[in-house]
Scaffold this motif. Structure first.
Motif, PDB file in Angstrom:
ATOM      1  N   ARG A  69       0.828  -1.211   0.000  1.00  0.00           N
ATOM      2  CA  ARG A  69       0.000   0.000   0.000  1.00  0.00           C
ATOM      3  C   ARG A  69       0.856   1.252   0.000  1.00  0.00           C
ATOM      4  NH1 ARG A  69      -3.191  -3.345   3.271  1.00  0.00           N
ATOM      5  NH2 ARG A  69      -2.192  -2.588   5.174  1.00  0.00           N
ATOM      6  N   LEU A  70       1.981   1.210   0.732  1.00  0.00           N
ATOM      7  CA  LEU A  70       2.872   2.366   0.752  1.00  0.00           C
ATOM      8  C   LEU A  70       3.463   2.623  -0.629  1.00  0.00           C
ATOM      9  CD1 LEU A  70       4.353   4.626   2.185  1.00  0.00           C
ATOM     10  CD2 LEU A  70       6.041   2.954   2.989  1.00  0.00           C
ATOM     11  N   PHE A  71       3.886   1.580  -1.310  1.00  0.00           N
ATOM     12  CA  PHE A  71       4.401   1.739  -2.675  1.00  0.00           C
ATOM     13  C   PHE A  71       3.315   2.324  -3.585  1.00  0.00           C
ATOM     14  CE2 PHE A  71       8.028  -0.813  -1.499  1.00  0.00           C
ATOM     15  CZ  PHE A  71       8.996  -0.539  -2.460  1.00  0.00           C
ATOM     16  N   GLU A  72       2.102   1.821  -3.467  1.00  0.00           N
ATOM     17  CA  GLU A  72       1.006   2.287  -4.313  1.00  0.00           C
ATOM     18  C   GLU A  72       0.690   3.760  -4.071  1.00  0.00           C
ATOM     19  OE1 GLU A  72      -0.773   1.092  -6.717  1.00  0.00           O
ATOM     20  OE2 GLU A  72      -0.232  -1.036  -6.745  1.00  0.00           O
ATOM     21  N   GLN A  73       0.646   4.154  -2.806  1.00  0.00           N
ATOM     22  CA  GLN A  73       0.227   5.512  -2.457  1.00  0.00           C
ATOM     23  C   GLN A  73       1.344   6.534  -2.642  1.00  0.00           C
ATOM     24  OE1 GLN A  73      -1.216   4.985   1.547  1.00  0.00           O
ATOM     25  NE2 GLN A  73      -2.880   3.615   0.902  1.00  0.00           N
ATOM     26  N   PHE A  74       2.560   6.155  -2.291  1.00  0.00           N
ATOM     27  CA  PHE A  74       3.676   7.108  -2.296  1.00  0.00           C
ATOM     28  C   PHE A  74       4.363   7.185  -3.653  1.00  0.00           C
ATOM     29  CE2 PHE A  74       8.174   8.194  -1.189  1.00  0.00           C
ATOM     30  CZ  PHE A  74       7.935   9.492  -0.736  1.00  0.00           C
ATOM     31  N   ARG A  75       4.364   6.110  -4.399  1.00  0.00           N
ATOM     32  CA  ARG A  75       4.988   6.050  -5.715  1.00  0.00           C
ATOM     33  C   ARG A  75       6.453   6.512  -5.701  1.00  0.00           C
ATOM     34  NH1 ARG A  75       2.374   2.755  -9.242  1.00  0.00           N
ATOM     35  NH2 ARG A  75       0.125   2.929  -8.891  1.00  0.00           N
ATOM     36  N   PRO A  76       7.311   5.814  -4.957  1.00  0.00           N
ATOM     37  CA  PRO A  76       8.720   6.218  -4.923  1.00  0.00           C
ATOM     38  C   PRO A  76       9.407   5.949  -6.260  1.00  0.00           C
ATOM     39  CG  PRO A  76       8.440   4.114  -3.825  1.00  0.00           C
ATOM     40  CD  PRO A  76       7.058   4.608  -4.150  1.00  0.00           C
ATOM     41  N   GLN A  77      10.401   6.786  -6.576  1.00  0.00           N
ATOM     42  CA  GLN A  77      11.240   6.506  -7.742  1.00  0.00           C
ATOM     43  C   GLN A  77      12.455   5.652  -7.369  1.00  0.00           C
ATOM     44  OE1 GLN A  77      10.515  10.221  -7.577  1.00  0.00           O
ATOM     45  NE2 GLN A  77       8.662   9.762  -8.710  1.00  0.00           N
ATOM     46  N   ALA A  78      12.867   5.753  -6.094  1.00  0.00           N
ATOM     47  CA  ALA A  78      14.018   4.982  -5.613  1.00  0.00           C
ATOM     48  C   ALA A  78      13.731   4.500  -4.205  1.00  0.00           C
ATOM     49  CB  ALA A  78      15.288   5.825  -5.653  1.00  0.00           C
ATOM     50  N   VAL A  79      14.399   3.421  -3.829  1.00  0.00           N
ATOM     51  CA  VAL A  79      14.230   2.838  -2.500  1.00  0.00           C
ATOM     52  C   VAL A  79      15.604   2.661  -1.871  1.00  0.00           C
ATOM     53  CG1 VAL A  79      13.460   0.810  -1.201  1.00  0.00           C
ATOM     54  CG2 VAL A  79      12.114   1.638  -3.156  1.00  0.00           C
ATOM     55  N   ILE A  80      15.723   3.090  -0.616  1.00  0.00           N
ATOM     56  CA  ILE A  80      16.931   2.835   0.177  1.00  0.00           C
ATOM     57  C   ILE A  80      16.499   1.906   1.304  1.00  0.00           C
ATOM     58  CG2 ILE A  80      18.794   3.829   1.552  1.00  0.00           C
ATOM     59  CD1 ILE A  80      18.415   6.441   0.011  1.00  0.00           C
ATOM     60  N   HIS A  81      16.879   0.650   1.179  1.00  0.00           N
ATOM     61  CA  HIS A  81      16.394  -0.393   2.095  1.00  0.00           C
ATOM     62  C   HIS A  81      17.421  -0.631   3.201  1.00  0.00           C
ATOM     63  CE1 HIS A  81      14.550  -3.940   3.665  1.00  0.00           C
ATOM     64  NE2 HIS A  81      15.546  -4.726   3.278  1.00  0.00           N
ATOM     65  N   LEU A  82      17.116  -0.103   4.388  1.00  0.00           N
ATOM     66  CA  LEU A  82      18.026  -0.212   5.516  1.00  0.00           C
ATOM     67  C   LEU A  82      17.413  -0.970   6.688  1.00  0.00           C
ATOM     68  CD1 LEU A  82      19.329   3.470   5.366  1.00  0.00           C
ATOM     69  CD2 LEU A  82      20.504   1.423   4.534  1.00  0.00           C
ATOM     70  N   ALA A  83      16.143  -1.346   6.575  1.00  0.00           N
ATOM     71  CA  ALA A  83      15.487  -2.110   7.640  1.00  0.00           C
ATOM     72  C   ALA A  83      16.006  -3.541   7.638  1.00  0.00           C
ATOM     73  CB  ALA A  83      13.971  -2.106   7.427  1.00  0.00           C
ATOM     74  N   ALA A  84      16.273  -4.053   8.817  1.00  0.00           N
ATOM     75  CA  ALA A  84      16.735  -5.438   8.955  1.00  0.00           C
ATOM     76  C   ALA A  84      16.787  -5.789  10.425  1.00  0.00           C
ATOM     77  CB  ALA A  84      18.126  -5.614   8.340  1.00  0.00           C
ATOM     78  N   GLN A  85      16.807  -7.070  10.708  1.00  0.00           N
ATOM     79  CA  GLN A  85      17.148  -7.504  12.056  1.00  0.00           C
ATOM     80  C   GLN A  85      18.671  -7.552  12.117  1.00  0.00           C
ATOM     81  OE1 GLN A  85      15.336  -8.163  15.033  1.00  0.00           O
ATOM     82  NE2 GLN A  85      17.459  -7.940  15.621  1.00  0.00           N
ATOM     83  N   ALA A  86      19.237  -6.660  12.905  1.00  0.00           N
ATOM     84  CA  ALA A  86      20.690  -6.512  12.963  1.00  0.00           C
ATOM     85  C   ALA A  86      21.276  -7.322  14.119  1.00  0.00           C
ATOM     86  CB  ALA A  86      21.050  -5.036  13.111  1.00  0.00           C
ATOM     87  N   GLY A  87      22.608  -7.390  14.135  1.00  0.00           N
ATOM     88  CA  GLY A  87      23.308  -8.001  15.242  1.00  0.00           C
ATOM     89  C   GLY A  87      23.750  -9.426  14.960  1.00  0.00           C
ATOM     90  N   VAL A  88      25.036  -9.706  15.215  1.00  0.00           N
ATOM     91  CA  VAL A  88      25.575 -11.043  14.995  1.00  0.00           C
ATOM     92  C   VAL A  88      25.184 -11.974  16.133  1.00  0.00           C
ATOM     93  CG1 VAL A  88      27.705 -12.389  14.896  1.00  0.00           C
ATOM     94  CG2 VAL A  88      27.478 -10.305  13.529  1.00  0.00           C
ATOM     95  N   ARG A  89      25.393 -11.541  17.372  1.00  0.00           N
ATOM     96  CA  ARG A  89      25.192 -12.445  18.513  1.00  0.00           C
ATOM     97  C   ARG A  89      23.726 -12.769  18.735  1.00  0.00           C
ATOM     98  NH1 ARG A  89      29.431  -8.713  21.431  1.00  0.00           N
ATOM     99  NH2 ARG A  89      31.294  -9.487  20.387  1.00  0.00           N
ATOM    100  N   TYR A  90      22.853 -11.810  18.499  1.00  0.00           N
ATOM    101  CA  TYR A  90      21.422 -12.032  18.685  1.00  0.00           C
ATOM    102  C   TYR A  90      20.917 -13.122  17.739  1.00  0.00           C
ATOM    103  CZ  TYR A  90      16.469 -10.703  19.317  1.00  0.00           C
ATOM    104  OH  TYR A  90      15.128 -10.683  19.589  1.00  0.00           O
ATOM    105  N   SER A  91      21.576 -13.275  16.584  1.00  0.00           N
ATOM    106  CA  SER A  91      21.131 -14.276  15.611  1.00  0.00           C
ATOM    107  C   SER A  91      21.358 -15.699  16.115  1.00  0.00           C
ATOM    108  CB  SER A  91      21.833 -14.078  14.268  1.00  0.00           C
ATOM    109  OG  SER A  91      23.219 -14.364  14.354  1.00  0.00           O
ATOM    110  N   LEU A  92      22.210 -15.869  17.120  1.00  0.00           N
ATOM    111  CA  LEU A  92      22.432 -17.200  17.678  1.00  0.00           C
ATOM    112  C   LEU A  92      21.227 -17.658  18.490  1.00  0.00           C
ATOM    113  CD1 LEU A  92      26.120 -16.735  18.930  1.00  0.00           C
ATOM    114  CD2 LEU A  92      25.352 -17.776  16.796  1.00  0.00           C
ATOM    115  N   ASP A  93      20.521 -16.701  19.089  1.00  0.00           N
ATOM    116  CA  ASP A  93      19.401 -17.029  19.968  1.00  0.00           C
ATOM    117  C   ASP A  93      18.035 -16.868  19.294  1.00  0.00           C
ATOM    118  OD1 ASP A  93      21.162 -17.478  22.148  1.00  0.00           O
ATOM    119  OD2 ASP A  93      21.264 -15.321  22.503  1.00  0.00           O
ATOM    120  N   ASN A  94      17.958 -16.014  18.278  1.00  0.00           N
ATOM    121  CA  ASN A  94      16.676 -15.719  17.643  1.00  0.00           C
ATOM    122  C   ASN A  94      16.773 -15.816  16.118  1.00  0.00           C
ATOM    123  OD1 ASN A  94      14.813 -14.557  19.982  1.00  0.00           O
ATOM    124  ND2 ASN A  94      16.896 -13.784  20.298  1.00  0.00           N
ATOM    125  N   PRO A  95      17.125 -16.991  15.605  1.00  0.00           N
ATOM    126  CA  PRO A  95      17.362 -17.102  14.157  1.00  0.00           C
ATOM    127  C   PRO A  95      16.141 -16.800  13.306  1.00  0.00           C
ATOM    128  CG  PRO A  95      17.270 -19.278  15.188  1.00  0.00           C
ATOM    129  CD  PRO A  95      17.322 -18.284  16.296  1.00  0.00           C
TER     130      PRO A  95
END
Length: 341
Positions: A69-95
């Motif tokens: 819906r955001l893509f439809e309504q906002f109509r971006p020309q470019a995307v900067i994708h920085l969202a992620a689950q970060a952290g090396v150690r946390y990935s050991l417990d919450n894969p």
């Protein structure tokens, strides 16, 4: 120009969004404000984005409906994708959190970019993809087939997924391998934040691998400058690419990978010394073994970045640490400390 920034309440995402707004872009920010660390810190980052041309939408990458819906309504020309689950150690417990956010979520970003004619997708990868590589400096011409954390594996999968979409659908994609980013408004789970908090509270700091580590510390403003310069430069097919000796960092598709690092590996003990000198406090050090998923040294080769943009990160750790400490004390107070939500 309309730019969508995912992870806009995150460390890098909030800085990038603010810079784009200052330069006159219209920005939509997407973030789920999860509780991996302080939500109040994320909300305070969002307050800095109070511009007329900023739209904030709260949602999960895994939710195809809200993102679509955001893509439809906002109509971006470019995307900067920085969202992620970060952290090396946390990935050991919450894969599972990493698979949902970093793989399923990135799939949804790619699909929306494909169907909405995005001119350029820039996405965050990580220096962690170099894994067991020992040839320094790390170059995008090296294969990265041996990650040592699930976090790194999900980021490597992002690069592979992006290449597929570049090849199949002509979607221009640029992957950025960030090297140990630090600075004001940083993440509370990262070393400089943890060290500063411990020193001000009179507590020991933890030195993994007994302090025998080197990191290519990269100041946040240098990361932002690199992204802003690359934004109007979507990759073009590399017609010199040879399938018999394939270059991992480019392609006959509109696909490119860059390292974003300071090109200066700093011993962890020197990094701590700079912090001690800024605070005027000697650190108590707790020596610990190397943690699973950690590498002992990182060092970025950034020639491609400089050739493309005329810029390479160069902020010294003394200057960067100084700016971080000034922010930390202003935000929390010299005797204060982050509180959990």
């Amino acid at each position: 120009m309309h730019i969508l920034v995912t992870g806009c309440a995150g460390f890098i995402g909030s800085h990038v969004s603010k810079r784009l707004l200052e330069e006159g872009y219209v920005v939509a920010g997407f973030d789920n404000l999860n509780d991996y660390y302080s939500v109040s810190l994320k909300r305070d980052r969002l307050k800095r984005l109070d511009y007329p041309d900023f739209l904030y939408v709260q949602g999960d990458l895994e939710d195809q409906g809200s993102l679509g819906r955001l893509f439809e309504q906002f109509r971006p020309q470019a995307v900067i994708h920085l969202a992620a689950q970060a952290g090396v150690r946390y990935s050991l417990d919450n894969p599972h959190a990493y698979i949902q956010s970093n793989v399923v979520g990135f799939m949804n970003v790619l699909e929306n970019c494909r169907h909405h004619g995005i001119r350029h997708l820039i996405y965050a990868s990580t220096s962690s993809v170099y894994g067991l590589n020992t040839t320094l400096p790390f170059s995008t011409q090296q294969p990265v087939d041996h990650p040592i954390s699930l976090y790194a594996a999900t980021k490597k999968s992002n690069e592979l997924m992006a290449h597929t979409y570049s090849h199949l659908f002509g979607l221009p994609t640029t992957g950025l391998r960030f090297f140990t980013v630090y600075g004001p408004w940083g993440r509370p789970d990262m070393a400089l934040f943890l060290f500063t908090k411990a020193l001000l509270e009179g507590k020991p700091i933890q030195l993994f691998n007994y302090g025998r580590m080197k990191r290519d510390f990269t100041y946040i403003d240098d990361i932002v400058e690199s992204i802003v310069r690359l934004l109007p430069l979507p990759p073009k097919p590399d017609f010199d690419w040879d399938g018999s000796t394939p270059s991992p960092g480019s392609s006959p598709a509109p696909y490119k990978i860059y390292n974003i690092g300071n090109h200066d590996p700093v011993p962890l003990l020197d990094f701590i010394t700079a912090l001690e000198e800024k605070l005027g406090i000697a650190a108590q050090k707790e020596q610990l073994p190397l943690q699973p998923g950690d590498v002992t040294e990182t060092y970025a080769e950034v020639t491609d970045l400089f050739k493309m943009t005329g810029f390479k990160p160069q902020t010294s750790v003394q200057e960067g640490i100084g700016r971080f400490v000034d922010w930390y004390i202003d935000y929390y107070g010299k005797d204060g400390a982050p509180t959990e939500d």
